[in-house]
Design a protein around this motif. Structure first.
Motif, PDB file in Angstrom:
ATOM      1  N   THR A 161      -3.629 -15.861  -5.680  1.00 17.53           N
ATOM      2  CA  THR A 161      -3.869 -14.465  -5.324  1.00 17.53           C
ATOM      3  C   THR A 161      -4.900 -14.364  -4.213  1.00 17.53           C
ATOM      4  O   THR A 161      -6.044 -14.791  -4.368  1.00 17.53           O
ATOM      5  CB  THR A 161      -4.377 -13.692  -6.556  1.00 17.53           C
ATOM      6  OG1 THR A 161      -3.410 -13.818  -7.591  1.00 17.53           O
ATOM      7  CG2 THR A 161      -4.583 -12.226  -6.211  1.00 17.53           C
ATOM      8  N   ALA A 210      -7.870  -8.676  -1.790  1.00 22.72           N
ATOM      9  CA  ALA A 210      -7.181  -7.421  -1.480  1.00 22.72           C
ATOM     10  C   ALA A 210      -7.334  -7.076  -0.014  1.00 22.72           C
ATOM     11  O   ALA A 210      -8.315  -7.436   0.644  1.00 22.72           O
ATOM     12  CB  ALA A 210      -7.760  -6.298  -2.342  1.00 22.72           C
ATOM     13  N   THR A 237       3.185  -8.262  -5.840  1.00 25.12           N
ATOM     14  CA  THR A 237       2.351  -7.071  -5.627  1.00 25.12           C
ATOM     15  C   THR A 237       0.868  -7.425  -5.670  1.00 25.12           C
ATOM     16  O   THR A 237       0.049  -6.733  -5.057  1.00 25.12           O
ATOM     17  CB  THR A 237       2.656  -5.980  -6.676  1.00 25.12           C
ATOM     18  OG1 THR A 237       2.482  -6.521  -8.003  1.00 25.12           O
ATOM     19  CG2 THR A 237       4.071  -5.459  -6.520  1.00 25.12           C
ATOM     20  N   LYS A 238       0.514  -8.508  -6.344  1.00 28.09           N
ATOM     21  CA  LYS A 238      -0.893  -8.925  -6.388  1.00 28.09           C
ATOM     22  C   LYS A 238      -1.363  -9.475  -5.050  1.00 28.09           C
ATOM     23  O   LYS A 238      -2.567  -9.624  -4.823  1.00 28.09           O
ATOM     24  CB  LYS A 238      -1.088  -9.966  -7.490  1.00 28.09           C
ATOM     25  CG  LYS A 238      -0.887  -9.417  -8.900  1.00 28.09           C
ATOM     26  CD  LYS A 238      -1.324 -10.393  -9.968  1.00 28.09           C
ATOM     27  CE  LYS A 238      -0.469 -11.637 -10.006  1.00 28.09           C
ATOM     28  NZ  LYS A 238      -0.826 -12.530 -11.146  1.00 28.09           N
ATOM     29  N   TYR A 296      -1.833  -5.678  -2.536  1.00 29.19           N
ATOM     30  CA  TYR A 296      -2.461  -4.418  -2.952  1.00 29.19           C
ATOM     31  C   TYR A 296      -3.617  -4.030  -2.031  1.00 29.19           C
ATOM     32  O   TYR A 296      -4.254  -4.865  -1.395  1.00 29.19           O
ATOM     33  CB  TYR A 296      -2.933  -4.513  -4.396  1.00 29.19           C
ATOM     34  CG  TYR A 296      -4.194  -5.333  -4.630  1.00 29.19           C
ATOM     35  CD1 TYR A 296      -5.427  -4.717  -4.794  1.00 29.19           C
ATOM     36  CD2 TYR A 296      -4.147  -6.723  -4.708  1.00 29.19           C
ATOM     37  CE1 TYR A 296      -6.572  -5.455  -5.034  1.00 29.19           C
ATOM     38  CE2 TYR A 296      -5.278  -7.476  -4.946  1.00 29.19           C
ATOM     39  CZ  TYR A 296      -6.501  -6.833  -5.112  1.00 29.19           C
ATOM     40  OH  TYR A 296      -7.636  -7.567  -5.336  1.00 29.19           O
ATOM     41  N   ALA A 341       3.933  -1.661 -11.433  1.00 32.08           N
ATOM     42  CA  ALA A 341       3.306  -2.571 -10.468  1.00 32.08           C
ATOM     43  C   ALA A 341       3.291  -1.947  -9.074  1.00 32.08           C
ATOM     44  O   ALA A 341       2.330  -2.109  -8.318  1.00 32.08           O
ATOM     45  CB  ALA A 341       4.043  -3.908 -10.447  1.00 32.08           C
ATOM     46  N   SER A 342       4.356  -1.240  -8.733  1.00 33.16           N
ATOM     47  CA  SER A 342       4.410  -0.592  -7.412  1.00 33.16           C
ATOM     48  C   SER A 342       3.387   0.537  -7.309  1.00 33.16           C
ATOM     49  O   SER A 342       2.818   0.765  -6.239  1.00 33.16           O
ATOM     50  CB  SER A 342       5.825  -0.080  -7.121  1.00 33.16           C
ATOM     51  OG  SER A 342       6.163   1.059  -7.904  1.00 33.16           O
ATOM     52  N   TRP A 367       0.530   0.606  -9.075  1.00 34.98           N
ATOM     53  CA  TRP A 367      -0.758  -0.103  -9.022  1.00 34.98           C
ATOM     54  C   TRP A 367      -1.011  -0.620  -7.604  1.00 34.98           C
ATOM     55  O   TRP A 367      -2.123  -0.516  -7.088  1.00 34.98           O
ATOM     56  CB  TRP A 367      -0.724  -1.270 -10.003  1.00 34.98           C
ATOM     57  CG  TRP A 367      -1.936  -2.159  -9.926  1.00 34.98           C
ATOM     58  CD1 TRP A 367      -3.130  -2.011 -10.573  1.00 34.98           C
ATOM     59  CD2 TRP A 367      -2.076  -3.336  -9.106  1.00 34.98           C
ATOM     60  NE1 TRP A 367      -3.990  -3.015 -10.231  1.00 34.98           N
ATOM     61  CE2 TRP A 367      -3.380  -3.839  -9.324  1.00 34.98           C
ATOM     62  CE3 TRP A 367      -1.238  -4.004  -8.220  1.00 34.98           C
ATOM     63  CZ2 TRP A 367      -3.851  -4.991  -8.696  1.00 34.98           C
ATOM     64  CZ3 TRP A 367      -1.702  -5.146  -7.587  1.00 34.98           C
ATOM     65  CH2 TRP A 367      -2.993  -5.635  -7.828  1.00 34.98           C
ATOM     66  N   LYS A 368       0.005  -1.156  -6.984  1.00 36.71           N
ATOM     67  CA  LYS A 368      -0.122  -1.748  -5.654  1.00 36.71           C
ATOM     68  C   LYS A 368      -0.675  -0.751  -4.636  1.00 36.71           C
ATOM     69  O   LYS A 368      -1.524  -1.098  -3.809  1.00 36.71           O
ATOM     70  CB  LYS A 368       1.241  -2.259  -5.184  1.00 36.71           C
ATOM     71  CG  LYS A 368       1.321  -2.696  -3.731  1.00 36.71           C
ATOM     72  CD  LYS A 368       2.726  -3.138  -3.382  1.00 36.71           C
ATOM     73  CE  LYS A 368       2.891  -3.391  -1.891  1.00 36.71           C
ATOM     74  NZ  LYS A 368       2.824  -2.161  -1.099  1.00 36.71           N
ATOM     75  N   HIS A 427      -2.889  -8.141 -13.086  1.00 35.53           N
ATOM     76  CA  HIS A 427      -3.094  -7.121 -12.054  1.00 35.53           C
ATOM     77  C   HIS A 427      -4.380  -6.340 -12.330  1.00 35.53           C
ATOM     78  O   HIS A 427      -5.188  -6.095 -11.421  1.00 35.53           O
ATOM     79  CB  HIS A 427      -1.921  -6.142 -12.019  1.00 35.53           C
ATOM     80  CG  HIS A 427      -0.635  -6.706 -11.489  1.00 35.53           C
ATOM     81  ND1 HIS A 427       0.074  -7.662 -12.164  1.00 35.53           N
ATOM     82  CD2 HIS A 427       0.080  -6.414 -10.358  1.00 35.53           C
ATOM     83  CE1 HIS A 427       1.172  -7.959 -11.470  1.00 35.53           C
ATOM     84  NE2 HIS A 427       1.200  -7.221 -10.390  1.00 35.53           N
ATOM     85  N   GLU A 432       7.719  -5.909   1.574  1.00 43.68           N
ATOM     86  CA  GLU A 432       6.775  -5.615   0.501  1.00 43.68           C
ATOM     87  C   GLU A 432       7.467  -4.954  -0.691  1.00 43.68           C
ATOM     88  O   GLU A 432       6.806  -4.436  -1.585  1.00 43.68           O
ATOM     89  CB  GLU A 432       5.633  -4.741   1.024  1.00 43.68           C
ATOM     90  CG  GLU A 432       4.776  -5.452   2.050  1.00 43.68           C
ATOM     91  CD  GLU A 432       3.452  -4.758   2.312  1.00 43.68           C
ATOM     92  OE1 GLU A 432       3.190  -3.712   1.673  1.00 43.68           O
ATOM     93  OE2 GLU A 432       2.680  -5.257   3.146  1.00 43.68           O
TER      94      GLU A 432
END
Length: 442
Positions: free
Chosen positions: A20, A23, A129-130, A133, A173-174, A176-177, A206, A417
């Motif tokens: 990961t 960000a 997604t991680k 973000y 997840a989307s 959160w992203k 996440h 993405e």
């Protein structure tokens, strides 16, 4: 079974997980001023822009009476209420959703190995997604609470139950992203509770990177017919919680269940069906937030992933050697990676896809074209899938072209993405991709 350091064991197999990265920091100097499609360009009393989601102010939301809702789509139609303040972005890629449930359902009768590959594609998206973000969300996202009604009629079928969990997890997840701070999933039975908490568990790592409140709310009803209309129950009870908090009445415990520990922070509502992966450009958020503040209702472009051989290349190759039955099944259920079907325009966050309007043929008849699509009952409403699995010889190229004549006329795009799956616009709109352009020319 042991997995290497960069793999995770999940659902009886290893899936690749990249380390990961930190960000991304949003560059506020790159915010773009969006253009919007003229509402007069839409047909069918908003049926053509139905996406299964909307984003609006709390005040606008509270002005809608959902108590007489009789079918799922009416939640959106009541919210729109035939007004000219429902808008879609001219750049399709600025605000769009990928509709996943039909894609999953398409594979429900296929070989387990194919179904596992479908699971893997969505699991990979959730993991990615991680890597994508935003470090900080803008005001419009910080002040938005998401509402996701969920109905699970049965947990008996393993693939279907797994699909529901993955659809919900990828939708969350989307959200959160892009930086939403709270999502409330609403259900009426232990089935919804089980699916919701399983999806929440998939996002544990996440939430270690950036917080997001995930809440499941169980709603009760005395009317058995309401069980099929979880969205109505969710809307009515969510409105009640907001009104009671605003008026300092009711049970504060109920307020917290729906609205969290700081209910006054919410200015906007993001409603979504639990199978819609959000694609929202970070540099578009400020412009979209401005439209929310003006009282507009934001509606995403509904894009439909298309079953395509590109996502099953190795499996198809292996099957041609040892499993002719699986090859025949895949040919009937997947677009071939041949001719114009092989052209998929992959879009990064630096690209735009500018709306070009409606495009025939579609599932609607039009006097300007001889194609009478409505005559084929399997094309009605879900026009994107009407050429699959008709029982003929899919090894015959002319047969393939005849059955998929509708998809031949629509260019495919995909989002780097997003899921990476080939997409067409469910509303039969076409957009023109342009690379490395901040906004569509106007």
């Amino acid at each position: 079974m042991l997995c290497s350091a960069v793999w995770v064991f999940q659902n009886q197999r290893c899936i690749e997980v990249s380390p990961t990265p930190p960000a991304r920091t949003k560059d506020v100097n790159h915010d773009v001023e969006l253009q919007f499609i003229d509402p007069k360009d839409f047909r069918d009393n908003y049926g053509d822009i139905y996406s299964g989601m909307w984003w609006t102010s709390i005040d606008s939301f509270l002005n809608v009476d959902y108590s007489k809702t009789s079918f799922l789509e009416q939640i959106t139609l009541k919210t729109f209420n035939n007004n000219d303040r429902v808008i879609q972005t001219f750049d399709v890629s600025a605000l769009a959703v990928e509709h996943m449930s039909k894609y999953f359902k398409h594979f429900s009768k296929m070989d387990t190995v194919v179904q596992n590959r479908v699971d893997e594609l969505i699991e990979q998206y959730i993991q990615r997604t991680k890597e994508m973000y935003e470090e900080e969300s803008t005001f419009g996202l910080r002040g938005t609470i998401a509402l996701l009604p969920l109905r699970v009629t049965s947990m008996d079928k393993t693939y279907e139950a797994r699909a529901l969990k993955l659809q919900l997890a990828s939708t969350l997840a989307s959200l959160w992203k892009v930086g939403l701070r709270r999502a409330v999933v609403v259900g009426v039975s232990k089935n919804e509770s089980e699916v919701a908490h399983s999806a929440f568990d998939m996002l544990t790592s996440h939430l270690e990177l950036r917080s997001m409140e995930l809440q499941y709310v169980h709603v009760e009803t005395k009317d058995d017919s309401d069980w099929k209309l979880v969205p109505k129950l969710a809307m009515v009870q969510f409105q009640r919680a907001i009104r009671e908090f605003n008026n300092s009445t009711g049970d504060t415990r109920i307020h917290r269940i729906w609205l969290g520990e700081n209910p006054s922070q919410w200015k906007h509502v993001y409603f979504t069906e639990p199978d819609l992966i959000l694609h929202l450009k970070s540099d578009a958020v400020k412009s979209l937030s401005n439209e929310l503040e003006k009282g507009f209702i934001l509606n995403a472009h509904r894009l439909q992933p298309i079953p395509h051989t590109q996502q099953f290349t190795q499996m198809f190759h292996d099957a041609t050697i040892s499993n002719p039955k699986l090859v025949a099944q895949m040919k009937a259920h997947l677009l071939p990676n041949l001719a114009s079907f092989s052209a998929v325009y992959s879009m990064s966050s630096d690209d735009v896809c500018c709306d070009q309007g409606m495009f025939y043929p579609s599932h609607k008849e039009d006097s300007s074209t001889p194609v009478k699509v409505i005559a084929d009952k399997r094309c009605y409403k879900i026009w994107e899938f009407c050429g699959f699995d008709k029982g003929g010889n899919y090894s015959d190229w002319s047969y393939v072209l005849e059955n998929h004549k509708l998809l031949l006329t629509y260019p495919f795009i995909s989002f780097d993405e997003g899921t990476g799956l080939p997409l067409v616009h469910h509303g039969q709109r076409v957009c023109a991709p342009q690379r490395n352009v901040a906004t569509c020319p106007g």
